[in-house]
Design a protein around this motif. Structure first.
Motif, PDB file in Angstrom:
ATOM      1  N   LEU B 482       0.863  -1.182   0.000  1.00  0.00           N
ATOM      2  CA  LEU B 482       0.000   0.000   0.000  1.00  0.00           C
ATOM      3  C   LEU B 482       0.903   1.237   0.000  1.00  0.00           C
ATOM      4  CD1 LEU B 482      -3.028   0.543   0.053  1.00  0.00           C
ATOM      5  CD2 LEU B 482      -2.922   0.596   2.535  1.00  0.00           C
ATOM      6  N   GLU B 483       0.770   2.069  -1.015  1.00  0.00           N
ATOM      7  CA  GLU B 483       1.603   3.278  -1.090  1.00  0.00           C
ATOM      8  C   GLU B 483       0.727   4.497  -1.328  1.00  0.00           C
ATOM      9  OE1 GLU B 483       4.665   3.671  -0.379  1.00  0.00           O
ATOM     10  OE2 GLU B 483       5.179   1.531  -0.185  1.00  0.00           O
ATOM     11  N   VAL B 484       1.142   5.587  -0.733  1.00  0.00           N
ATOM     12  CA  VAL B 484       0.357   6.829  -0.854  1.00  0.00           C
ATOM     13  C   VAL B 484       1.265   7.978  -1.286  1.00  0.00           C
ATOM     14  CG1 VAL B 484      -0.979   8.544   0.417  1.00  0.00           C
ATOM     15  CG2 VAL B 484      -1.303   6.133   0.920  1.00  0.00           C
ATOM     16  N   ALA B 629      -3.132  -4.598  -9.407  1.00  0.00           N
ATOM     17  CA  ALA B 629      -3.010  -3.349  -8.639  1.00  0.00           C
ATOM     18  C   ALA B 629      -4.288  -2.540  -8.770  1.00  0.00           C
ATOM     19  CB  ALA B 629      -1.825  -2.542  -9.133  1.00  0.00           C
ATOM     20  N   VAL B 630      -4.589  -1.821  -7.695  1.00  0.00           N
ATOM     21  CA  VAL B 630      -5.728  -0.894  -7.736  1.00  0.00           C
ATOM     22  C   VAL B 630      -5.172   0.504  -7.490  1.00  0.00           C
ATOM     23  CG1 VAL B 630      -7.976  -0.320  -6.781  1.00  0.00           C
ATOM     24  CG2 VAL B 630      -7.205  -2.689  -6.764  1.00  0.00           C
ATOM     25  N   ALA B 665       4.358  -1.519  -5.825  1.00  0.00           N
ATOM     26  CA  ALA B 665       3.459  -0.375  -5.628  1.00  0.00           C
ATOM     27  C   ALA B 665       4.232   0.946  -5.602  1.00  0.00           C
ATOM     28  CB  ALA B 665       2.669  -0.555  -4.334  1.00  0.00           C
ATOM     29  N   ILE B 666       5.367   0.899  -4.931  1.00  0.00           N
ATOM     30  CA  ILE B 666       6.134   2.137  -4.797  1.00  0.00           C
ATOM     31  C   ILE B 666       6.667   2.601  -6.144  1.00  0.00           C
ATOM     32  CG2 ILE B 666       8.430   1.131  -4.264  1.00  0.00           C
ATOM     33  CD1 ILE B 666       8.466   3.245  -1.946  1.00  0.00           C
ATOM     34  N   THR B 689      -2.945  16.882  -5.123  1.00  0.00           N
ATOM     35  CA  THR B 689      -2.740  15.624  -5.821  1.00  0.00           C
ATOM     36  C   THR B 689      -2.642  14.508  -4.781  1.00  0.00           C
ATOM     37  OG1 THR B 689      -1.483  16.821  -7.463  1.00  0.00           O
ATOM     38  CG2 THR B 689      -1.229  14.430  -7.439  1.00  0.00           C
ATOM     39  N   THR B 690      -3.476  13.493  -4.960  1.00  0.00           N
ATOM     40  CA  THR B 690      -3.387  12.346  -4.059  1.00  0.00           C
ATOM     41  C   THR B 690      -3.425  11.071  -4.899  1.00  0.00           C
ATOM     42  OG1 THR B 690      -4.486  13.562  -2.301  1.00  0.00           O
ATOM     43  CG2 THR B 690      -4.428  11.177  -2.081  1.00  0.00           C
ATOM     44  N   LEU B 691      -2.624  10.124  -4.494  1.00  0.00           N
ATOM     45  CA  LEU B 691      -2.513   8.891  -5.266  1.00  0.00           C
ATOM     46  C   LEU B 691      -2.370   7.747  -4.268  1.00  0.00           C
ATOM     47  CD1 LEU B 691      -2.106   7.902  -8.229  1.00  0.00           C
ATOM     48  CD2 LEU B 691       0.340   8.261  -7.896  1.00  0.00           C
ATOM     49  N   ILE B 692      -3.195   6.704  -4.430  1.00  0.00           N
ATOM     50  CA  ILE B 692      -3.080   5.524  -3.551  1.00  0.00           C
ATOM     51  C   ILE B 692      -2.891   4.297  -4.445  1.00  0.00           C
ATOM     52  CG2 ILE B 692      -4.207   4.065  -1.825  1.00  0.00           C
ATOM     53  CD1 ILE B 692      -5.871   6.513  -1.012  1.00  0.00           C
ATOM     54  N   ILE B 693      -1.837   3.565  -4.202  1.00  0.00           N
ATOM     55  CA  ILE B 693      -1.582   2.346  -4.985  1.00  0.00           C
ATOM     56  C   ILE B 693      -1.718   1.139  -4.053  1.00  0.00           C
ATOM     57  CG2 ILE B 693       0.010   1.191  -6.577  1.00  0.00           C
ATOM     58  CD1 ILE B 693      -0.370   4.049  -7.435  1.00  0.00           C
ATOM     59  N   LEU B 694      -2.589   0.222  -4.460  1.00  0.00           N
ATOM     60  CA  LEU B 694      -2.731  -1.002  -3.675  1.00  0.00           C
ATOM     61  C   LEU B 694      -2.320  -2.174  -4.566  1.00  0.00           C
ATOM     62  CD1 LEU B 694      -5.629  -1.895  -1.345  1.00  0.00           C
ATOM     63  CD2 LEU B 694      -4.930  -3.548  -3.067  1.00  0.00           C
ATOM     64  N   LYS B 695      -1.376  -2.953  -4.071  1.00  0.00           N
ATOM     65  CA  LYS B 695      -0.912  -4.093  -4.892  1.00  0.00           C
ATOM     66  C   LYS B 695      -1.202  -5.403  -4.151  1.00  0.00           C
ATOM     67  CE  LYS B 695       2.241  -5.486  -8.217  1.00  0.00           C
ATOM     68  NZ  LYS B 695       2.298  -5.128  -9.602  1.00  0.00           N
ATOM     69  N   TRP B 696      -1.863  -6.304  -4.834  1.00  0.00           N
ATOM     70  CA  TRP B 696      -2.298  -7.571  -4.237  1.00  0.00           C
ATOM     71  C   TRP B 696      -1.295  -8.639  -4.640  1.00  0.00           C
ATOM     72  CZ3 TRP B 696      -5.520  -9.223  -0.641  1.00  0.00           C
ATOM     73  CH2 TRP B 696      -5.942 -10.570  -0.618  1.00  0.00           C
TER      74      TRP B 696
END
Lengths: 117, 699
Positions: B482-484, B629-630, B665-666, B689-696
């Motif tokens: 999880l990266e933000v 990834a989401v 994710a990063i 600007t906001t960005l959230i990366i979720l990697k399963w």
């Protein structure tokens, strides 16, 4: 700073506002004044023509929301026309098309108004 | 203390000396009546007495700088002396016998009366000279004091040159010296700068006083003629004193005559002068006002008040034009121009003047930025339609207030008479208006800087608040990356995101954008966080959550504002993502097969009524596979634009993700950010600007 212009027209008792340029937090009060002025004159059938609108921010969208209730209470409406696909997308993502009548051309909107009157 | 004591002794000493010398003179006069003049230097003794009296008077003399008061003193003292002289010399009378070249008193009473009269008139003459000195040295020039000194020396020289002169004889030197003295009087008497500065009333007073003085001193001169009873008394006492007294009378007579005449000449211009003086005074006051700009209401009140003074107007009012930047924040029903202060006129009258026809003074001044003067209010075509006014208008003047090339207001002045304003009035009011404009402008600048400071403080507060609202830590979950990335463009942004474990299996993710920025955005964000934290456990279904969140926020949000939101719940055991969207940018699902937007229907929070919101909202469900990834984001990414306004857009975002799907994710996060930055050519971001990366990563 940014160039934003509002033009007023009238067609068979329907007020038409032409927006041009950037409608953002700085220019939204101008747009708001424009709509207020029309409502003060007890005109409630309004078309906002976005043909030359190049950008709209959330503050710009907020202006529509500020007056729609009052306009509809007085049996009028704000119809939005001639959007570019980019502008339409901004409206669309927020769900505006579900709440507002967005039409391709001004003529369509005028027809709709005259039909309902 | 010692010095004071010494001074007091000195004064008493002068008085005693004077009195003693005078008594010696008197005794010698008494002796002289019987045996003839016994002591040749008798005049010197008597003059000595007067010198001592002078020193005594001088030691008590307080310099007074107001000529009119001195003039009054001369008049009063002259009248008193006239009364006493009439009583002593005319009512009681003296009798002299003319023997040889001397006057011999017939009786002792004559000697006493002569002496009394001489001492009174002599002391009075000294006081007259001192009073005249004060008038003459008012507003002195370089030679004023010197000239006066020469005059006194001339008089004293004539006086001393007549020592021991027999009553009816004359000396050449004395005659010449007296002649010079008269000349000196003329030189000194034309100095009367004080008359110009008198107000009209004071000038009239001066005329009356100088005329009375002329009358009194003419009478005194007649009474003290050489052959009269009083004249003889003085001549008998001392011929020197006679010269001194005659000289003083002449001085007073000439000076009052010239003062009388020149005041009469100045009288016609005194109205103009009075006005100029009041103009100068009010301009001076205004320049003082320029520094007192902290209270705007006080300032505008003073401006109208002074306008009345400056041109003796009947009424005045000041209209202030709002600066452009302030105009934007005005409610539409408010006008950009308003009456800030008025004097002797009602607001309905002002409105009537401004609103009743297509031509108004106001619009004329605004358009031309030039003063407008209407001389004949009733008959001028521009104003003749204005009737039914409460106030009576003869003429009206409107001048623009211009500061830094900006029209800041309009100043009006009216008079009841037609043609009440002349060219000078216009000039003075224009000059006055310039000063007032600067003051108004300064006042605004100060207010602005206060306002800015207040906003800065508010902003800092909101920024602090917002920092605390953002999640302090990102949940650390096995096989999930999880990266933000989040950066507000301005001090306080409108982007909001948060995470929460609903229970052991479910992670709730929220991302949103509050419309507007600054303090109000921070406020709504705080509210949103409260709603998220309280509702997410009650309504684990995203649709239910958003319906309830909409209900909660609608009641408190401004009708111009809304919140776009995505609420997603990830089952961390199964990898199923359930989501619902309230008007937010669609999130991106990056699967091996395809990278695509997920866009269930839904309108923004706070936009429509609850019924519509519930009707339209949809829920979407996706199964994640390992490596999927989401990506959630706010419009700061897609609306990032170049200098020319070309936006980064959705396709470039999709492209960047496609190229990096298999990375961590990063790396995906950094790739997107660098892609956006590259596109913007390192322009500063325009929006949050906001960005959230979720990697399963679970198989």
């Amino acid at each position: 700073m940014t160039n934003f212009k509002i033009n007023f027209r009238e067609s068979s008792n329907i007020q038409i506002i032409d927006l041009k340029g950037y409608l953002d937090a700085h220019t939204a009060p101008d747009f708001e004044n424009a709509i207020q002025k029309i409502i003060n004159n007890k005109q409630y059938n309004i078309i906002v023509n976005c043909k030359n609108l190049s950008y709209i921010s959330s503050a710009g969208l907020g202006v529509f929301m500020a007056y729609i209730e009052e306009v509809r209470k007085n049996k009028g409406d704000i119809k939005i026309t001639n959007m570019s696909s980019k502008i339409y997308n901004v409206f669309d993502i927020l769900g505006f098309p579900l709440l507002y009548e967005i039409m391709n051309t001004e003529e369509d909107a005028l027809k709709k108004f005259t039909k309902s009157v | 203390m010692n010095i004071k004591l010494l001074q007091r002794f000195g004064k008493i000493f002068y008085l005693i000396t004077g009195f003693t010398l005078f008594m010696i003179g008197l005794i010698l006069d008494v002796i002289g009546k019987n045996v003839g003049p016994v002591f040749a230097q008798i005049d010197l003794i008597k003059i000595g007495a007067f010198v001592a009296f002078y020193l005594f008077i001088q030691s008590y003399w307080k310099r007074e700088s107001i000529p009119l008061k001195r003039l009054t003193a001369i008049l009063i003292l002259g009248t008193v002396v006239l009364g006493i002289s009439l009583l002593l010399a005319v009512a009681i009378g003296t009798e002299f016998e003319f023997k040889g070249s001397s006057l011999i008193p017939n009786n002792y009473s004559t000697i006493f009366i002569s002496n009394a009269l001489a001492v009174i008139i002599g002391v009075a003459a000294i006081i007259f000279i001192l009073l005249l000195r004060d008038i003459l040295v008012y507003k002195p020039r370089r030679y004023t004091k010197r000239n006066f000194l020469i005059l006194v020396i001339g008089l004293l020289a004539a006086t001393f040159s007549a020592i021991n002169l027999n009553p009816y004889e004359s000396r050449l030197v004395t005659t010449i010296l007296f002649g010079i003295f008269v000349l000196l009087i003329l030189i000194n008497s034309f100095r009367m700068p004080w008359i110009v500065f008198l107000k009209k009333r004071e000038k009239v007073l001066t005329i009356v006083f100088t005329f009375s003085t002329l009358v009194i001193f003419t009478a005194l001169s007649i009474i003290f003629q050489d052959n009269s009873s009083a004249g003889k008394s003085i001549l008998y006492f001392s011929h020197s004193l006679k010269y001194f007294v005659d000289g003083t009378f002449l001085f007073v007579l000439l000076y009052s005559l010239i003062a009388f005449l020149s005041t009469i000449f100045h009288l016609p211009t005194s109205d103009t002068f009075d006005r100029k003086m009041s103009e100068v005074a009010s301009l001076h006051n205004l320049s003082k006002l320029v520094t007192q700009v902290l209270d705007f209401n006080e300032l505008v009140d003073s401006v109208t008040g002074m306008t009345l003074q400056v041109c003796e107007a009947k009424s005045s009012w000041l209209e202030i034009i709002q600066p452009a930047e302030k105009l934007k924040n005005l409610k539409p029903e408010q006008s950009g121009i308003y009456v800030a202060a008025q004097k002797n006129i009602s607001v309905p009258d002002i409105d009537h003047i401004n609103l009743s026809s297509s031509f108004t003074l106001r619009s004329s001044v605004i358009n031309d930025r030039k003063p407008v003067m209407i001389d004949d209010f009733k008959n001028d075509t521009r104003t003749q339609h204005l009737n039914n006014l409460e106030s009576k208008f003869g003429s009206i003047l409107a001048v623009p207030l211009i500061a830094r090339n900006e029209l800041v207001g309009i100043l009006y002045a009216t008079k009841e008479t037609e043609y009440g304003f002349d060219r000078e009035d216009l000039e003075v009011i224009s000059a006055f208006a310039d000063q007032a404009a600067v003051a108004v402008d300064n006042s605004r600048l100060i207010e602005k800087s206060f306002e800015r400071e207040r906003l800065m403080r508010e902003m800092n507060l909101a920024q602090e608040m917002q920092k605390k609202l953002r999640p302090q830590t990102i949940p650390n979950i096995e096989h999930i990356e999880l990266e933000v990335f989040s950066s507000p463009a301005f001090e306080v942004g409108g982007d909001y995101y948060d995470f929460m474990m609903i229970d052991d299996k479910r992670l709730a993710i929220v991302i949103g954008d509050v419309s507007g920025k600054g303090v109000s955005a921070a406020f709504y964000m705080a509210e949103m966080k409260g709603i998220f934290q309280s509702l997410c456990k009650i309504y684990p279904s995203p649709k239910d959550f958003l319906v309830n969140a909409n209900q909660a926020i609608s009641s408190s949000i401004d009708k111009r504002s809304f919140i776009s939101l995505i609420y997603a719940v990830l089952n961390i055991e199964t990898g199923v993502v359930t989501s619902a969207r309230a008007g937010h940018c669609p999130f991106i699902l990056a699967k091996e097969s395809d990278v695509s937007f997920v866009r269930p229907n839904g309108i923004g929070l706070g936009m429509g009524n609850s019924e519509l919101f519930t009707k339209y909202i949809q829920e979407s469900q996706t199964q994640l596979n390992s490596g999927d990834a989401v990506i959630f984001y706010t419009d700061g990414i897609t609306e990032a634009h170049t200098k020319d306004g070309d936006e980064f857009g959705y396709s470039r975002l999709l492209e960047a993700i496609k190229n990096n799907r298999d990375n961590s994710a990063i790396d995906i996060r950094d790739a997107i950010i660098s892609s956006v930055n590259k596109y913007m050519q390192n322009q500063p971001p325009h929006d949050d600007t906001t960005l959230i990366i979720l990697k399963w990563l679970r198989n």
